[in-house]
Design an enzyme around this catalytic site. Structure first.
Site, PDB file in Angstrom:
ATOM      1  N   ARG A  79       0.807  -1.219   0.000  1.00  0.00           N
ATOM      2  CA  ARG A  79       0.000   0.000   0.000  1.00  0.00           C
ATOM      3  C   ARG A  79       0.838   1.266   0.000  1.00  0.00           C
ATOM      4  NH1 ARG A  79      -4.895  -1.283   4.061  1.00  0.00           N
ATOM      5  NH2 ARG A  79      -3.445  -0.234   5.427  1.00  0.00           N
ATOM      6  N   GLU A 116       2.863  -4.561  19.363  1.00  0.00           N
ATOM      7  CA  GLU A 116       2.133  -4.882  20.587  1.00  0.00           C
ATOM      8  C   GLU A 116       2.121  -6.386  20.850  1.00  0.00           C
ATOM      9  OE1 GLU A 116      -0.685  -4.142  17.174  1.00  0.00           O
ATOM     10  OE2 GLU A 116       1.069  -3.184  18.009  1.00  0.00           O
TER      11      GLU A 116
END
Length: 190
Positions: A79, A116
């Protein structure tokens, strides 16, 4: 903090062209799908134009693409690569891809960063940038900011000055901007 002016009709067109998909790729995530933006030639052109207008006179020699967020830029690589090359061409800069491990042939340098849920790594070809060059790091989205920080660190390690980071979309609730420290960030849609 810098965000494109909401009074600009182009920003409204870009915002409208981005599709939000709930619970993708997992429950609780509101995925910001830019593929619908790419299907709208005017909104896509507006996106490129807004970035070019901002960076055309900033003496940038490198447009680098950093991977972003955990959903891998199936996106990260794909992207951001959509936005970086046309901006680089328009401002007379080279485009330097930063990719996940083992995607670039030849010698690379790498930077590990925290997610995370673990760690990841981005790589760049050795010699792709030179000490003293001025870079813009661009991506489609900033979430937690980990990959943009890794891209900045990788470039600065080889003596490149990162002028600014730019993203089409910011997810402010994830506080990625805070992780950038004093590095400026420009976004079109927040």
């Amino acid at each position: 903090m810098s965000v494109a002016p909401s009074s600009d009709d182009r920003v409204a067109r870009i915002t409208k062209a981005i599709r939000v998909i709930p619970d993708f790729p997992k429950p609780g995530i509101l995925f910001q799908d830019i593929t619908t933006l790419l299907l709208d030639p005017l909104a896509f052109k507006d996106t490129i134009d807004l970035f070019v207008e901002r960076y055309k006179d900033k003496d940038i020699s490198v447009v680098a693409h950093g991977l972003i967020f955990g959903f891998a830029y199936a996106g990260v690589e794909a992207r951001g690569f959509i936005f970086g090359p046309p901006i680089a061409l328009a401002i007379g800069a080279k485009f330097v891809p930063m990719r996940k491990p083992n995607k670039l042939p030849g010698p690379v340098i790498s930077e590990e960063y925290s997610l995370e849920y673990g760690t990841d790594k981005i790589e760049m070809h050795v010699g792709a940038v030179q000490e003293g060059e001025r870079a813009l790091v661009i991506d489609d989205l900033i979430a937690t900011g980990g990959t943009l920080c890794a891209a900045i660190s990788l470039l600065e390690r080889v003596g490149v000055k990162v002028v600014e980071c730019a993203c089409v979309i910011e997810l402010p609730e994830l506080k990625g901007r805070d992780r950038l420290g004093d590095k400026p960030l420009f976004v079109l849609v927040s």
